[in-house]
Design an enzyme around this catalytic site. Structure first.
Site, PDB file in Angstrom:
ATOM      1  N   TYR A 159      30.080  -7.323 -22.339  1.00  0.00           N
ATOM      2  CA  TYR A 159      29.463  -5.996 -22.479  1.00  0.00           C
ATOM      3  C   TYR A 159      30.483  -5.002 -23.050  1.00  0.00           C
ATOM      4  O   TYR A 159      30.196  -4.269 -24.004  1.00  0.00           O
ATOM      5  CB  TYR A 159      28.940  -5.543 -21.114  1.00  0.00           C
ATOM      6  CG  TYR A 159      28.314  -4.178 -21.095  1.00  0.00           C
ATOM      7  CD1 TYR A 159      27.312  -3.840 -22.009  1.00  0.00           C
ATOM      8  CD2 TYR A 159      28.705  -3.215 -20.170  1.00  0.00           C
ATOM      9  CE1 TYR A 159      26.728  -2.592 -21.995  1.00  0.00           C
ATOM     10  CE2 TYR A 159      28.122  -1.964 -20.138  1.00  0.00           C
ATOM     11  CZ  TYR A 159      27.142  -1.650 -21.053  1.00  0.00           C
ATOM     12  OH  TYR A 159      26.572  -0.408 -21.032  1.00  0.00           O
ATOM     13  N   GLY A 195      13.975  -0.324 -19.678  1.00  0.00           N
ATOM     14  CA  GLY A 195      13.307   0.974 -19.534  1.00  0.00           C
ATOM     15  C   GLY A 195      11.933   0.773 -18.918  1.00  0.00           C
ATOM     16  O   GLY A 195      11.525  -0.353 -18.620  1.00  0.00           O
ATOM     17  N   LEU A 213      20.799   5.325 -27.566  1.00  0.00           N
ATOM     18  CA  LEU A 213      21.054   4.934 -26.178  1.00  0.00           C
ATOM     19  C   LEU A 213      20.548   3.522 -25.883  1.00  0.00           C
ATOM     20  O   LEU A 213      20.883   2.947 -24.845  1.00  0.00           O
ATOM     21  CB  LEU A 213      20.345   5.904 -25.224  1.00  0.00           C
ATOM     22  CG  LEU A 213      20.882   7.338 -25.186  1.00  0.00           C
ATOM     23  CD1 LEU A 213      19.847   8.265 -24.559  1.00  0.00           C
ATOM     24  CD2 LEU A 213      22.182   7.407 -24.398  1.00  0.00           C
ATOM     25  N   ALA A 258      25.955   5.900 -27.891  1.00  0.00           N
ATOM     26  CA  ALA A 258      26.373   5.803 -26.485  1.00  0.00           C
ATOM     27  C   ALA A 258      27.277   4.594 -26.298  1.00  0.00           C
ATOM     28  O   ALA A 258      26.946   3.482 -26.686  1.00  0.00           O
ATOM     29  CB  ALA A 258      25.146   5.658 -25.587  1.00  0.00           C
ATOM     30  N   ASP A 298      11.602   2.218 -27.578  1.00  0.00           N
ATOM     31  CA  ASP A 298      12.104   1.454 -26.435  1.00  0.00           C
ATOM     32  C   ASP A 298      11.363   0.116 -26.401  1.00  0.00           C
ATOM     33  O   ASP A 298      10.167   0.064 -26.685  1.00  0.00           O
ATOM     34  CB  ASP A 298      11.844   2.222 -25.133  1.00  0.00           C
ATOM     35  CG  ASP A 298      12.822   1.838 -24.031  1.00  0.00           C
ATOM     36  OD1 ASP A 298      13.563   2.711 -23.571  1.00  0.00           O
ATOM     37  OD2 ASP A 298      12.842   0.655 -23.640  1.00  0.00           O
ATOM     38  N   LYS A 332      30.333  -3.261 -26.787  1.00  0.00           N
ATOM     39  CA  LYS A 332      30.334  -1.804 -26.958  1.00  0.00           C
ATOM     40  C   LYS A 332      31.554  -1.340 -27.770  1.00  0.00           C
ATOM     41  O   LYS A 332      31.494  -0.364 -28.514  1.00  0.00           O
ATOM     42  CB  LYS A 332      30.302  -1.124 -25.589  1.00  0.00           C
ATOM     43  CG  LYS A 332      28.904  -1.096 -24.995  1.00  0.00           C
ATOM     44  CD  LYS A 332      28.034  -0.215 -25.865  1.00  0.00           C
ATOM     45  CE  LYS A 332      26.643  -0.032 -25.338  1.00  0.00           C
ATOM     46  NZ  LYS A 332      25.865   0.843 -26.243  1.00  0.00           N
ATOM     47  N   GLY A 373      14.238   4.739 -21.193  1.00  0.00           N
ATOM     48  CA  GLY A 373      15.248   4.316 -20.214  1.00  0.00           C
ATOM     49  C   GLY A 373      15.624   5.462 -19.287  1.00  0.00           C
ATOM     50  O   GLY A 373      15.064   6.567 -19.371  1.00  0.00           O
ATOM     51  N   PHE A 374      16.589   5.191 -18.446  1.00  0.00           N
ATOM     52  CA  PHE A 374      16.998   6.173 -17.439  1.00  0.00           C
ATOM     53  C   PHE A 374      17.573   7.440 -18.090  1.00  0.00           C
ATOM     54  O   PHE A 374      17.001   8.532 -17.978  1.00  0.00           O
ATOM     55  CB  PHE A 374      17.990   5.477 -16.499  1.00  0.00           C
ATOM     56  CG  PHE A 374      18.814   6.383 -15.663  1.00  0.00           C
ATOM     57  CD1 PHE A 374      18.233   7.384 -14.899  1.00  0.00           C
ATOM     58  CD2 PHE A 374      20.193   6.228 -15.616  1.00  0.00           C
ATOM     59  CE1 PHE A 374      19.009   8.224 -14.105  1.00  0.00           C
ATOM     60  CE2 PHE A 374      20.975   7.047 -14.830  1.00  0.00           C
ATOM     61  CZ  PHE A 374      20.382   8.059 -14.082  1.00  0.00           C
ATOM     62  N   ILE A 375      18.647   7.316 -18.840  1.00  0.00           N
ATOM     63  CA  ILE A 375      19.239   8.508 -19.475  1.00  0.00           C
ATOM     64  C   ILE A 375      18.327   9.002 -20.599  1.00  0.00           C
ATOM     65  O   ILE A 375      18.090  10.195 -20.756  1.00  0.00           O
ATOM     66  CB  ILE A 375      20.657   8.207 -20.029  1.00  0.00           C
ATOM     67  CG1 ILE A 375      21.592   7.722 -18.920  1.00  0.00           C
ATOM     68  CG2 ILE A 375      21.243   9.457 -20.703  1.00  0.00           C
ATOM     69  CD1 ILE A 375      22.994   7.334 -19.386  1.00  0.00           C
TER      70      ILE A 375
END
Ligand code: UDP
Length: 322
Positions: A149, A36, A76, A117, A31, A153, A10-12
């Protein structure tokens, strides 16, 4: 150390893998490529110390083996992006709740330190700033799918702290505030890559609502540095901490800055929320982190100026957009 990065493509996640490998650690990444992309880690192909597994964190057998085999987990992997969550509500809840439960269960079984995360989204619709980790949360009704969401979380956070309290699991929760930078995709709603791509193509830049809502964008390299420091910060164990930038900006100002930095001929247009996201939507009007706790824990906080981050991200997209 051997570190398992869930959401490693993914991005991070991909930036974190780069950083960990550069620091001499071994990294395994898992992943499912739902949001991603292999493009993010293609440069790590055959790199010594890096292994990639294409699978979901809902696959318990696979996950157990990966967790057993590592020293620390950075979790993440998640369904992210307002657009993605609204369009895939059930799948998002499954990944974000059941997936995290799997991670915590196996981390506890093998007693591995785990960094989970979370997101600034958990604060909900506050108007005050800055948001402190011990602030209340304020959500809209469950009929407005956006809040799913935040709720998912928040459950992750409660689960992590419950494992810590009852089983002494070594956990740290960090809440990311609008992380941006190269490799972020605009496919799932994120505003910066969307505006940059629109500007580079001279297409209309779509500001949702009246553009007076604000965000505090954070450079992905700064986020990665903060996560890295938290990995070895014992005082953070059992606690939650914000990771975010310092420059609050309205979305209309963001659109104007991106247009100018791209030297774009795009028109800036206002799109009603209902047209952008359907009825299932309510925006957050303001989001600024308190960084007091982060600084006291790791003696570091993100400080790359917004224009510099935008410049680097635009450079990345220029090489992609033809
Ligand atoms: N936004 C916008 N135009 C877009 C995409 C997003 O004006 O094309 C707005 C969105 O309504 C929100 C802000 O930009 O106010 C940040 O949106 P994003 O989805 O990136 O992050 P989040 O809402 O989760 O902070």
């Amino acid at each position: 150390m051997k570190i398992l990065v869930t959401g490693g493509a993914g991005f991070i996640g991909s930036h974190l893998c780069d950083h960990l490998l550069a620091q001499g650690h071994e990294v395994s990444a898992i992943d499912d490529l739902s949001t991603g992309s292999l493009d993010n880690i293609v440069h790590l192909h055959e790199k010594q110390g890096f292994t990639y597994v294409n699978d979901t964190i809902l696959n318990k057998d696979r996950l157990e083996l990966l967790i057993k085999d590592c020293d620390t987990i950075v979790h993440l992997a998640a369904a992210v992006g307002v657009k993605y969550v609204i369009e895939n509500p059930l799948l998002s809840m499954e990944i974000n709740i059941n997936g995290t439960e799997n991670i915590l269960k196996f981390a506890n079984r093998y007693k591995k330190r785990v960094l989970v995360a979370s997101t600034s989204e958990v604060y909900g619709k506050h108007l005050h700033a800055p948001l402190r980790e011990d602030d209340n949360v304020i959500y809209g009704p469950p009929s407005t799918m956006r809040w799913s969401y935040a709720a998912a979380k928040l459950i992750d956070e409660f689960m992590a702290f419950s494992y810590h309290r009852t089983k002494k699991l070594d956990v740290v929760v960090f809440r990311c505030f609008n992380t941006i930078g190269p490799r972020q995709t605009g496919l799932y709603g994120m505003v910066v890559p969307r505006f940059i791509q629109q500007a580079l193509r001279d297409e209309p830049i779509t500001v949702f609502g009246d553009g007076q809502q604000t965000r505090t964008f954070t450079y992905v390299q700064d986020v990665v540095e903060a996560i890295y420091r938290l990995m070895s910060c014992e005082r953070a164990t059992g606690d939650v901490v914000n990771i975010g930038g310092t420059e609050e900006v309205t979305i209309i100002d963001l659109a104007e800055r991106i247009k100018a930095l791209c030297r774009s001929n795009s028109e800036i247009v206002f799109v009603p929320y209902e047209k952008a996201y359907g009825r299932d939507f309510e925006d957050m009007m303001r989001r600024v982190p308190s960084l007091e706790k982060l600084e006291s824990l790791i003696d570091y906080s993100p400080n790359t100026p917004l224009d510099e981050i935008l410049g680097k991200t635009i450079e990345y997209y220029r090489s992609k957009v033809t």
